[in-house]
Design an enzyme around this catalytic site. Structure first.
Site, PDB file in Angstrom:
ATOM      1  N   LYS A 262     -12.967  21.797 -11.165  1.00  0.00           N
ATOM      2  CA  LYS A 262     -12.477  20.725 -10.293  1.00  0.00           C
ATOM      3  C   LYS A 262     -11.416  19.879 -10.996  1.00  0.00           C
ATOM      4  O   LYS A 262     -10.351  19.614 -10.436  1.00  0.00           O
ATOM      5  CB  LYS A 262     -13.644  19.816  -9.848  1.00  0.00           C
ATOM      6  CG  LYS A 262     -14.769  20.548  -9.146  1.00  0.00           C
ATOM      7  CD  LYS A 262     -15.891  19.608  -8.726  1.00  0.00           C
ATOM      8  CE  LYS A 262     -16.578  18.911  -9.879  1.00  0.00           C
ATOM      9  NZ  LYS A 262     -17.313  19.811 -10.798  1.00  0.00           N
TER      10      LYS A 262
ATOM     11  N   ARG B 170     -21.731  12.423  -5.367  1.00  0.00           N
ATOM     12  CA  ARG B 170     -22.665  13.358  -5.977  1.00  0.00           C
ATOM     13  C   ARG B 170     -24.054  13.230  -5.365  1.00  0.00           C
ATOM     14  O   ARG B 170     -24.964  13.969  -5.760  1.00  0.00           O
ATOM     15  CB  ARG B 170     -22.780  13.052  -7.466  1.00  0.00           C
ATOM     16  CG  ARG B 170     -21.988  13.987  -8.384  1.00  0.00           C
ATOM     17  CD  ARG B 170     -22.216  13.495  -9.793  1.00  0.00           C
ATOM     18  NE  ARG B 170     -21.994  14.448 -10.838  1.00  0.00           N
ATOM     19  CZ  ARG B 170     -20.826  14.631 -11.450  1.00  0.00           C
ATOM     20  NH1 ARG B 170     -19.757  13.998 -11.064  1.00  0.00           N
ATOM     21  NH2 ARG B 170     -20.737  15.487 -12.441  1.00  0.00           N
TER      22      ARG B 170
ATOM     23  N   ARG C 192     -15.732  24.520 -23.164  1.00  0.00           N
ATOM     24  CA  ARG C 192     -14.792  23.443 -22.820  1.00  0.00           C
ATOM     25  C   ARG C 192     -14.532  22.540 -24.024  1.00  0.00           C
ATOM     26  O   ARG C 192     -15.448  22.163 -24.744  1.00  0.00           O
ATOM     27  CB  ARG C 192     -15.354  22.618 -21.663  1.00  0.00           C
ATOM     28  CG  ARG C 192     -14.498  21.394 -21.334  1.00  0.00           C
ATOM     29  CD  ARG C 192     -14.725  20.898 -19.930  1.00  0.00           C
ATOM     30  NE  ARG C 192     -16.051  20.330 -19.722  1.00  0.00           N
ATOM     31  CZ  ARG C 192     -16.458  19.836 -18.543  1.00  0.00           C
ATOM     32  NH1 ARG C 192     -15.657  19.868 -17.491  1.00  0.00           N
ATOM     33  NH2 ARG C 192     -17.680  19.354 -18.418  1.00  0.00           N
TER      34      ARG C 192
ATOM     35  N   ARG D  55     -17.662  17.718 -25.480  1.00  0.00           N
ATOM     36  CA  ARG D  55     -18.439  16.625 -24.891  1.00  0.00           C
ATOM     37  C   ARG D  55     -19.910  16.794 -25.242  1.00  0.00           C
ATOM     38  O   ARG D  55     -20.428  17.906 -25.270  1.00  0.00           O
ATOM     39  CB  ARG D  55     -18.266  16.638 -23.358  1.00  0.00           C
ATOM     40  CG  ARG D  55     -16.980  16.002 -22.911  1.00  0.00           C
ATOM     41  CD  ARG D  55     -16.665  16.250 -21.456  1.00  0.00           C
ATOM     42  NE  ARG D  55     -17.772  16.079 -20.522  1.00  0.00           N
ATOM     43  CZ  ARG D  55     -17.636  16.166 -19.200  1.00  0.00           C
ATOM     44  NH1 ARG D  55     -16.439  16.411 -18.658  1.00  0.00           N
ATOM     45  NH2 ARG D  55     -18.670  16.012 -18.401  1.00  0.00           N
TER      46      ARG D  55
ATOM     47  N   ARG E 107     -27.826  19.253 -16.292  1.00  0.00           N
ATOM     48  CA  ARG E 107     -26.810  18.943 -15.289  1.00  0.00           C
ATOM     49  C   ARG E 107     -26.846  19.921 -14.125  1.00  0.00           C
ATOM     50  O   ARG E 107     -26.604  19.543 -12.983  1.00  0.00           O
ATOM     51  CB  ARG E 107     -25.426  18.954 -15.943  1.00  0.00           C
ATOM     52  CG  ARG E 107     -25.225  17.719 -16.789  1.00  0.00           C
ATOM     53  CD  ARG E 107     -24.181  17.947 -17.802  1.00  0.00           C
ATOM     54  NE  ARG E 107     -22.864  17.957 -17.217  1.00  0.00           N
ATOM     55  CZ  ARG E 107     -21.818  18.565 -17.764  1.00  0.00           C
ATOM     56  NH1 ARG E 107     -21.950  19.253 -18.870  1.00  0.00           N
ATOM     57  NH2 ARG E 107     -20.646  18.490 -17.195  1.00  0.00           N
TER      58      ARG E 107
HETATM   59  P1  ADP Z   1     -18.457  17.553 -14.746  1.00  0.00           P
HETATM   60  O1  ADP Z   1     -17.333  17.937 -15.622  1.00  0.00           O
HETATM   61  O2  ADP Z   1     -19.752  18.116 -15.100  1.00  0.00           O
HETATM   62  O3  ADP Z   1     -18.161  17.724 -13.298  1.00  0.00           O
HETATM   63  P2  ADP Z   1     -18.085  14.686 -14.739  1.00  0.00           P
HETATM   64  O4  ADP Z   1     -17.059  14.420 -15.760  1.00  0.00           O
HETATM   65  O5  ADP Z   1     -17.719  14.658 -13.309  1.00  0.00           O
HETATM   66  O6  ADP Z   1     -18.796  16.050 -15.099  1.00  0.00           O
HETATM   67  O7  ADP Z   1     -19.314  13.695 -14.933  1.00  0.00           O
HETATM   68  C1  ADP Z   1     -19.912  13.480 -16.199  1.00  0.00           C
HETATM   69  C2  ADP Z   1     -21.126  12.574 -16.033  1.00  0.00           C
HETATM   70  O8  ADP Z   1     -20.715  11.302 -15.513  1.00  0.00           O
HETATM   71  C3  ADP Z   1     -22.195  13.063 -15.070  1.00  0.00           C
HETATM   72  O9  ADP Z   1     -23.089  13.985 -15.672  1.00  0.00           O
HETATM   73  C4  ADP Z   1     -22.878  11.736 -14.707  1.00  0.00           C
HETATM   74  O10 ADP Z   1     -23.715  11.281 -15.763  1.00  0.00           O
HETATM   75  C5  ADP Z   1     -21.708  10.783 -14.633  1.00  0.00           C
HETATM   76  N1  ADP Z   1     -21.122  10.746 -13.262  1.00  0.00           N
HETATM   77  C6  ADP Z   1     -19.864  11.148 -12.899  1.00  0.00           C
HETATM   78  N2  ADP Z   1     -19.672  10.990 -11.588  1.00  0.00           N
HETATM   79  C7  ADP Z   1     -20.823  10.471 -11.084  1.00  0.00           C
HETATM   80  C8  ADP Z   1     -21.264  10.105  -9.788  1.00  0.00           C
HETATM   81  N3  ADP Z   1     -20.477  10.255  -8.708  1.00  0.00           N
HETATM   82  N4  ADP Z   1     -22.528   9.594  -9.659  1.00  0.00           N
HETATM   83  C9  ADP Z   1     -23.323   9.435 -10.726  1.00  0.00           C
HETATM   84  N5  ADP Z   1     -22.984   9.781 -11.978  1.00  0.00           N
HETATM   85  C10 ADP Z   1     -21.758  10.298 -12.169  1.00  0.00           C
HETATM   86  P1  ADP Z   2     -15.127  20.512 -13.765  1.00  0.00           P
HETATM   87  O1  ADP Z   2     -14.148  19.380 -13.653  1.00  0.00           O
HETATM   88  O2  ADP Z   2     -15.457  21.133 -12.433  1.00  0.00           O
HETATM   89  O3  ADP Z   2     -16.357  20.122 -14.529  1.00  0.00           O
HETATM   90  P2  ADP Z   2     -13.172  21.705 -15.595  1.00  0.00           P
HETATM   91  O4  ADP Z   2     -11.905  21.649 -14.804  1.00  0.00           O
HETATM   92  O5  ADP Z   2     -13.345  20.723 -16.696  1.00  0.00           O
HETATM   93  O6  ADP Z   2     -14.435  21.675 -14.597  1.00  0.00           O
HETATM   94  O7  ADP Z   2     -13.301  23.191 -16.172  1.00  0.00           O
HETATM   95  C1  ADP Z   2     -14.416  23.575 -16.990  1.00  0.00           C
HETATM   96  C2  ADP Z   2     -13.931  24.520 -18.096  1.00  0.00           C
HETATM   97  O8  ADP Z   2     -13.524  25.764 -17.525  1.00  0.00           O
HETATM   98  C3  ADP Z   2     -12.740  24.011 -18.886  1.00  0.00           C
HETATM   99  O9  ADP Z   2     -12.891  24.402 -20.225  1.00  0.00           O
HETATM  100  C4  ADP Z   2     -11.536  24.689 -18.231  1.00  0.00           C
HETATM  101  O10 ADP Z   2     -10.477  24.895 -19.173  1.00  0.00           O
HETATM  102  C5  ADP Z   2     -12.131  26.028 -17.788  1.00  0.00           C
HETATM  103  N1  ADP Z   2     -11.572  26.535 -16.515  1.00  0.00           N
HETATM  104  C6  ADP Z   2     -11.184  25.823 -15.426  1.00  0.00           C
HETATM  105  N2  ADP Z   2     -10.775  26.631 -14.428  1.00  0.00           N
HETATM  106  C7  ADP Z   2     -10.913  27.894 -14.900  1.00  0.00           C
HETATM  107  C8  ADP Z   2     -10.666  29.207 -14.339  1.00  0.00           C
HETATM  108  N3  ADP Z   2     -10.211  29.349 -13.097  1.00  0.00           N
HETATM  109  N4  ADP Z   2     -10.928  30.267 -15.115  1.00  0.00           N
HETATM  110  C9  ADP Z   2     -11.417  30.123 -16.366  1.00  0.00           C
HETATM  111  N5  ADP Z   2     -11.684  28.943 -16.944  1.00  0.00           N
HETATM  112  C10 ADP Z   2     -11.431  27.838 -16.228  1.00  0.00           C
END
Ligand code: ADP
Ligand code: ADP
Length: 209
Positions: A13, A88, A122, A155, A166
C-alpha cells in the site's frame, strides 16, 4: 480523488501510495508514518503509542480518528488524498464516512506467505519513510538510502513475533472492512502479487490516471 488503500500489512500500500500521490498531485496520508514520526521526535503522542506499534496492536480508535480528522481538514487534502492504513476498524470507517465522502476503496490482495516474505525483507529510511526490500527492491548500496546515503533500518514490528501478531490483528479487526465497503459498492480489488511496476499499471488503470 479521495481514496482508501486497504489490505494486509506488507501488501504494498505504502509503495503504491507514494507513486500515485506523486502522479495525481494529492497527499499520501499514512497513519503509521504519522505515528512513527511522532515516536522518532519523542512527542507526547509518540511516547503514548510506541509500545503499541512495537507489539503490532492497534492504537485506540479515538486517538487515531482525531488525528485523521485533523489531517484531512488541511488545505492540501481538499481536492483529494490517499489514506494508507486508515481505517483499520469498523468504528474508524464509520467516523471517516461522517467526515467526508470517499470516491474509491482499493483492496490490496496478498496471501499470508507473501506478506511475511515482504515484511521480513522490508527496510526503511526513518527520515523520509522511503521503503526498500532486501530482495525485491534493494537500495543501490546495501543498507543505505539511495537519496541521502543514510542508514536503513528494520522496523521493530517487522520482526517475526510482531508480524504474526499484526496478521492476527488484521484478520480480526481490519478484514471485516472488505465486506463493509463491498456492501456499499465502494470496493475495487487489486491483485498485489505481481512485481511493483505491474501492480502500479493495474492501479493506474483502475483510477483512470
Ligand atoms: P503496515 O505497514 O503494516 O501497513 P502501518 O505503518 O500502516 O503498518 O502501521 C504501523 C502500526 O501503526 C500499526 O501496527 C498500528 O500499531 C499503528 N496504526 C497505524 N494505523 C492505524 C490505525 N488506523 N488504527 C490503529 N492503529 C494504527
Ligand atoms: P504496506 O504499506 O502495505 O505495509 P509496503 O509498501 O511497505 O507495504 O511494502 C512492503 C514491502 O514489500 C516493502 O519492502 C516493499 O519494498 C515490498 N514491495 C512492495 N510492493 C511490492 C511488489 N509488488 N513486489 C514485491 N515487493 C514489493
Amino acid at each position: 480523488m479521495k481514496m482508501v488503500f486497504l489490505g494486509p500489512p506488507g501488501a504494498g500500500k505504502g509503495t503504491m501510495a507514494v507513486r500515485v500521490a506523486e502522479e495525481a498531485g494529492i497527499p499520501h496520508i499514512s497513519t503509521g508514518d504519522i505515528f512513527r514520526f511522532n515516536i522518532k521526535n519523542q512527542t507526547e503522542l509518540g511516547t503514548r503509542v510506541k509500545a503499541i506499534l512495537d507489539s503490532g496492536e492497534l492504537v485506540p480508535d479515538s486517538l487515531t480518528i482525531e488525528l485523521v480528522q485533523d489531517r484531512i481538514s488541511k488545505d492540501d487534502a481538499q481536492s483529494g488524498f490517499i489514506l494508507d492504513g486508515f481505517p483499520r476498524t469498523i468504528p474508524q470507517a464509520d467516523a471517516l464516512s461522517s467526515m467526508t465522502t470517499l470516491d474509491r476503496v482499493i483492496n490490496f490482495e496478498l496471501n499470508d506467505e507473501e506478506v511475511v516474505r515482504r515484511l521480513s525483507g522490508r527496510r526503511v529510511h526513518p527520515g523520509s519513510g522511503r521503503t526498500y526490500h532486501v530482495l525485491f527492491s534493494p537500495p543501490r548500496v546495501e543498507g543505505k538510502d539511495d537519496a541521502t546515503g543514510e542508514d536503513l533500518v528494520q522496523r521493530e514490528d517487522d520482526k517475526e513475533d510482531a508480524i504474526k501478531n499484526r496478521l492476527r490483528v488484521y484478520r480480526e479487526q481490519t478484514e471485516p472492512l472488505i465486506q463493509y465497503y463491498r456492501s456499499r459498492d465502494m470496493l475495487v480489488d487489486l491483485d498485489s502479487s505481481p512485481a511493483p511496476d505491474t501492480v502500479y499499471a493495474a492501479l493506474k488503470a483502475l483510477l483512470n490516471l
